[in-house]
Scaffold this motif. Structure first.
Motif, short mmCIF file in Angstrom:
data_model
loop_
_atom_site.label_atom_id
_atom_site.label_comp_id
_atom_site.label_asym_id
_atom_site.label_seq_id
_atom_site.Cartn_x
_atom_site.Cartn_y
_atom_site.Cartn_z
N ARG A 149 0.85 -1.19 0.00
CA ARG A 149 0.00 0.00 0.00
C ARG A 149 0.88 1.24 0.00
NH1 ARG A 149 -4.33 -2.26 4.54
NH2 ARG A 149 -5.02 -4.04 3.30
N ARG A 150 0.80 2.00 -1.06
CA ARG A 150 1.74 3.11 -1.28
C ARG A 150 1.52 4.27 -0.32
NH1 ARG A 150 4.38 2.70 -6.44
NH2 ARG A 150 3.53 0.96 -7.64
N VAL A 151 2.62 4.95 0.00
CA VAL A 151 2.60 6.18 0.78
C VAL A 151 3.19 7.27 -0.10
CG1 VAL A 151 3.53 7.35 2.80
CG2 VAL A 151 2.80 4.97 2.97
N ASP A 152 2.49 8.40 -0.21
CA ASP A 152 2.94 9.47 -1.09
C ASP A 152 4.05 10.29 -0.42
OD1 ASP A 152 1.21 8.87 -3.20
OD2 ASP A 152 -0.44 9.91 -2.22
N SER A 153 5.29 9.94 -0.73
CA SER A 153 6.45 10.68 -0.23
C SER A 153 7.64 10.33 -1.11
CB SER A 153 6.75 10.32 1.23
OG SER A 153 7.98 10.89 1.64
N GLU A 154 8.40 11.36 -1.49
CA GLU A 154 9.57 11.14 -2.33
C GLU A 154 10.70 10.43 -1.58
OE1 GLU A 154 10.76 14.89 -3.89
OE2 GLU A 154 9.00 15.11 -5.18
N ASN A 155 10.62 10.43 -0.25
CA ASN A 155 11.70 9.84 0.56
C ASN A 155 11.47 8.36 0.87
OD1 ASN A 155 13.04 12.35 0.78
ND2 ASN A 155 11.61 12.97 2.38
N ILE A 156 10.38 7.81 0.37
CA ILE A 156 10.01 6.43 0.72
C ILE A 156 10.65 5.43 -0.24
CG2 ILE A 156 8.09 4.80 0.79
CD1 ILE A 156 8.05 6.58 3.18
N LYS A 192 -4.61 3.35 -2.19
CA LYS A 192 -4.18 3.54 -3.58
C LYS A 192 -4.26 2.25 -4.37
CE LYS A 192 -0.84 6.28 -6.14
NZ LYS A 192 0.33 7.17 -6.06
N SER A 193 -3.96 1.12 -3.74
CA SER A 193 -4.00 -0.16 -4.44
C SER A 193 -5.40 -0.44 -4.96
CB SER A 193 -3.53 -1.30 -3.54
OG SER A 193 -4.41 -1.48 -2.44
#
Length: 338
Positions: A149-156, A192-193
């Motif tokens: 399950r995605r997390v919206d962050s460029e650092n992930i 998101k999935s």
């Protein structure tokens, strides 16, 4: 009673600091004779160093945390097995935490894992739409890898499946068999999935010139009961529906139960496609056509990524996407007259 480092120091007639240096393989200033005496006592007494205490010295406990949302869903134990097998190869132990999709419980586990000085954490995060606590954890410097399950962050850093493609090929398979009235039982749409699988379903319909009918879409919960309720609603509202795409296998199992309770046969009257390809799908009657999500391999990959982050190694990619695969079994067939 467990032997302590103080016991070793007393018997060797040295300081606790000297024993600690030898145990942690940093025997600077310790004679070889003393080092051998300490190691001999360690072996004879069966002394086991405390991982947390050792971690305070080495800054590493060789442990990682794995947070999953639902241990009752067979998809997640497959991930856990992959994580554990990979971690074992590199000499790491795994703390498994089941959140029941509860944000408060997830936050409590994060706190507990930090208190145990784990070296890093793998999340298959809760269904809660906001993930500030995970982003804060990443920004605090603790290595983190997200799964499923995605997390919206460029650092992930993350390991995911292409859910959009999975939804597309599941629906396209049914269309290729002549189905046009295809119901869709989605996952919870704040994830998101679930949204990506639904978008794939819609795109496959549009590409085939089939109009999207919102009456054929029901928001489920990735649980068996969601499939039961979803199939019931779809069958009542759509008398001409000939197929159902359930966005995970558990909901497909629930759909099986409802379809049969309505007096229909699978796949003669209603074709069904699932998503995940958990092991039970192979022994279900009829065997379930589904989208394979390689949970075990994803777990292996996530653990390798995390351990590289922990050990300060460079990763070629921040995000690794696995491709879905259609597994055709017995729950789908050509429509009558097709």
């Amino acid at each position: 009673m467990a032997v302590t480092i103080k016991d070793i120091a007393r018997l060797a007639n040295v300081s606790v600091t000297t024993v600690s240096r030898v145990i942690n393989n940093k025997p600077e200033g310790v004679s070889e004779e003393t080092r051998q005496k300490i190691l001999k006592l360690v072996r004879e007494l069966g002394y086991q160093p405390n991982a947390i205490a050792r971690g305070l010295v080495t800054k590493k406990t060789k442990t990682i945390g794995l947070i999953i949302p639902d241990i009752s869903n067979p998809f997640f134990p497959d991930i856990a097995r992959g994580v554990e097998d990979s971690a074992h190869i590199y000499g790491y132990n795994v703390f498994l935490c089941n959140t029941d999709d509860n944000l408060e419980k997830e936050s409590e586990y994060i706190k507990a894992l930090k208190e145990k000085y784990v070296d890093g954490i793998i999340f298959t995060s809760s269904s809660i739409p906001k993930h500030e606590h995970i982003i804060e954890l990443v920004e605090s410097g603790i290595p983190v890898v997200i799964m499923d399950r995605r997390v919206d962050s460029e650092n992930i850093y993350g390991v995911f499946l292409d859910n959009y493609e999975g939804g597309y090929i599941a629906t396209k398979h049914l269309i290729d068999l002549g189905h046009e009235k295809i119901g869709c039982i989605t996952g919870p749409l704040h994830t998101k999935s679930a949204r990506e699988r639904l978008e794939g379903y819609k795109k496959a319909l549009l590409d085939s010139g089939i109009k999207i009918d919102e009456k054929l879409i029901f928001e489920g919960d990735y649980k068996i009961n969601g499939g039961i309720i979803g199939a019931e609603r779809l069958l009542k509202d759509n008398k001409d529906m000939s197929a159902i795409f359930a966005c995970n296998d558990l909901m497909a199992y629930g759909a099986y139960k409802t379809i049969r309770s309505f007096g229909y046969k699978i796949p003669d009257d209603i074709s069904v496609v699932g998503f995940d390809d958990i092991q039970l799908s192979q022994i279900l009657e009829p065997q379930l056509t589904t989208i394979k999500q390689p949970a075990y391999d994803m777990g292996l990959t996530a653990a390798r990524m995390l351990i590289k982050l922990i050990e300060g190694k460079k990763l070629k990619k921040k995000i690794i996407n696995f491709r879905p695969q259609l597994v055709i079994r017995q729950s789908t067939k050509l429509v009558k007259g097709g």
